[in-house]
Design an enzyme around this catalytic site. Structure first.
Site, short mmCIF file in Angstrom:
data_model
loop_
_atom_site.label_atom_id
_atom_site.label_comp_id
_atom_site.label_asym_id
_atom_site.label_seq_id
_atom_site.Cartn_x
_atom_site.Cartn_y
_atom_site.Cartn_z
N CYS A 69 0.83 -0.98 -0.07
CA CYS A 69 -0.12 -0.07 0.01
C CYS A 69 0.93 1.10 0.12
CB CYS A 69 -0.99 0.13 1.41
SG CYS A 69 -1.83 1.31 1.42
N CYS A 72 -0.03 3.73 2.90
CA CYS A 72 0.64 3.30 4.01
C CYS A 72 2.08 3.35 4.30
CB CYS A 72 0.35 1.61 4.05
SG CYS A 72 -1.37 1.06 4.05
#
Length: 145
Positions: A69, A72
């Protein structure tokens, strides 16, 4: 003098009783003698999640994330820096949703990154999406009022 707070050790999961006024004095675990606060988020798994996030008197802010991600990964340095700032008032922890799918399912994580603030193992606030440092502080402060 205030009553002691229960603080789980991030290393051995032992529950320690620490006077509130001593939290900022870098207390060590009574069992393993390692620091109770390291200035870094604690990696949580299905094996240690309840021992660290489910008990104790400190709120726990959990970052649900994944290695693939992009947001993230971009948010990770902000979250790590927040650990240095918010500990020992709040314990910061991370859960890799790919490696710990049962924990992610338990909290019905649908998007990442998602922050979940827990008190005594119960969710008190949730925020999806990456935040900057100011937004993260605002989220925590607002939820803990």
């Amino acid at each position: 003098m205030t009553s002691p707070l229960a603080v789980p050790c991030p290393h051995c999961s032992a529950l320690n009783r620490v006077p509130a006024e001593r939290l900022g004095q870098h207390p060590n675990c009574g069992r393993c003698h390692r620091p109770l606060f390291t200035g870094h988020p604690v990696e949580l798994t299905s094996a240690n999640f309840d021992a660290i996030a489910g008990r104790g008197d400190l709120p726990v802010l959990v970052d649900f994330w994944a290695t693939w991600c992009g947001p993230c990964i971009g948010f990770a340095p902000v979250f790590t820096a927040a650990a240095k700032e918010l500990e020992p008032r709040v314990r910061l922890a991370k859960v890799d949703t790919d490696a710990q799918q049962a924990v992610a399912q338990r909290f019905a994580i649908r998007s990442i990154p998602t922050l979940v603030l827990l008190r005594e193992g119960r969710e008190i606030a949730r925020q999806s999406g990456a935040l900057n440092a100011g937004q993260l502080r605002q989220f925590v402060d607002g939820a803990l009022r």
